[in-house]
Design an enzyme around this catalytic site. Structure first.
Site, mmCIF file in Angstrom:
data_model
loop_
_atom_site.group_PDB
_atom_site.id
_atom_site.type_symbol
_atom_site.label_atom_id
_atom_site.label_comp_id
_atom_site.label_asym_id
_atom_site.label_seq_id
_atom_site.Cartn_x
_atom_site.Cartn_y
_atom_site.Cartn_z
ATOM 1 N N SER A 133 56.893 -45.721 7.328
ATOM 2 C CA SER A 133 58.281 -46.122 7.111
ATOM 3 C C SER A 133 58.290 -47.312 6.162
ATOM 4 C CB SER A 133 58.941 -46.519 8.434
ATOM 5 O OG SER A 133 60.184 -47.161 8.215
ATOM 6 N N TYR A 136 59.048 -51.825 16.035
ATOM 7 C CA TYR A 136 58.907 -50.697 15.109
ATOM 8 C C TYR A 136 58.210 -51.139 13.827
ATOM 9 C CZ TYR A 136 60.281 -46.441 12.610
ATOM 10 O OH TYR A 136 60.282 -45.258 11.895
#
Length: 259
Positions: free
Chosen positions: A132, A145
């Protein structure tokens, strides 16, 4: 190494979104795809539509993954499964931290441990880690995250070192915002969620990510496309904020100054 030199692929998180698009793309190249996810119904529909081989497995189930790795020699590995629990770290829950570490990082490490040595031994393979932009850039409210995706980014770099001298390629794919159902999975299945994250935006689709992966795999064997950031044209990362200090006991919002 073109697609014709690869025969089998393992795709995790395959039941929907980017994972399903990758399965469909690989099947168009006549790759035997083993699709892993927890949703039996969605996997069954994917298998009927594409001819993939469905496995209802949680990626944290090491024994089940090991059993599959012992049965099949995989030429392509796509670590796509992931979860998120957006929250500032100052309010983080212990269970949320464990979940993100277990699914987004620990499972990736163990799956690579089980599959990449065989690629090295056969002198052939391609690892695709779906990371990501959160692994490379900071933006607020999602600290765990960011941390686990940064771990996947570093693992991708280290795998190239560990496989050095062999024709095992490693590609890290770093999507920004993509038009998938992930936002409903994370924030709740409410029409307002789609309006907040998708409606009215010009966003890449899951198929665009799958095509980028196909591009990396189809490159000549002498070419390793190591890192790809795929974002909307109208999305940027980064930014600078400056806050005035709060007075003692002041519970008011910090004043942000834009440069």
């Amino acid at each position: 190494m073109p697609f014709s030199d690869y025969k089998t692929a393992l795709v995790t998180g395959a039941s929907s979104g980017i994972g399903a698009a990758i399965v469909e793309r690989f099947r168009r190249e006549n790759i035997e795809v083993h699709a892993i996810a927890r949703s039996a119904e969605a996997l069954d529909q994917l298998a009927q539509r594409t001819g993939c081989i469905a496995h209802v497995i949680d990626v944290t189930d090491r024994a089940a993954i090991a059993d599959l790795a012992n049965q099949v020699q995989f030429d392509i590995l796509v670590n796509n499964a992931g979860v998120d629990r957006p929250k500032k770290f100052l309010q983080a829950d212990a269970d949320d931290i464990d979940l993100l570490v277990d699914v987004n990082l620990r499972a990736v490490l163990h799956i690579c441990r089980l599959i990449v040595p065989g690629m090295v031994e056969r002198d052939r393979g391609h690892v695709i880690n779906i990371s990501s932009i959160a692994g490379n850039y900071n933006f607020g409210g999602n600290s765990t995250y960011h941390a686990v995706k940064a771990g996947v980014a570093m693992l991708s770099n280290q795998l190239r070192l560990d496989a050095f001298g062999k024709r095992v390629r490693v590609t890290e794919i770093c999507p920004g915002r993509v038009a998938t159902d992930i936002f409903n999975h994370v924030h709740g299945n409410d029409p307002s969620i789609r309006e907040r994250f998708i409606d009215g935006f010009e966003l890449p689709k899951a198929e665009d990510i799958a095509d980028a992966i196909a591009f990396a795999i189809a490159a000549p064997i002498a070419v390793n496309i190591g890192h790809m950031e795929i974002t909307p044209t109208l999305q940027v990362m980064g930014g600078l904020q400056t806050a005035r200090p709060q007075a003692a006991g002041d519970a008011g919002a910090l004043q942000e100054l834009k440069p």
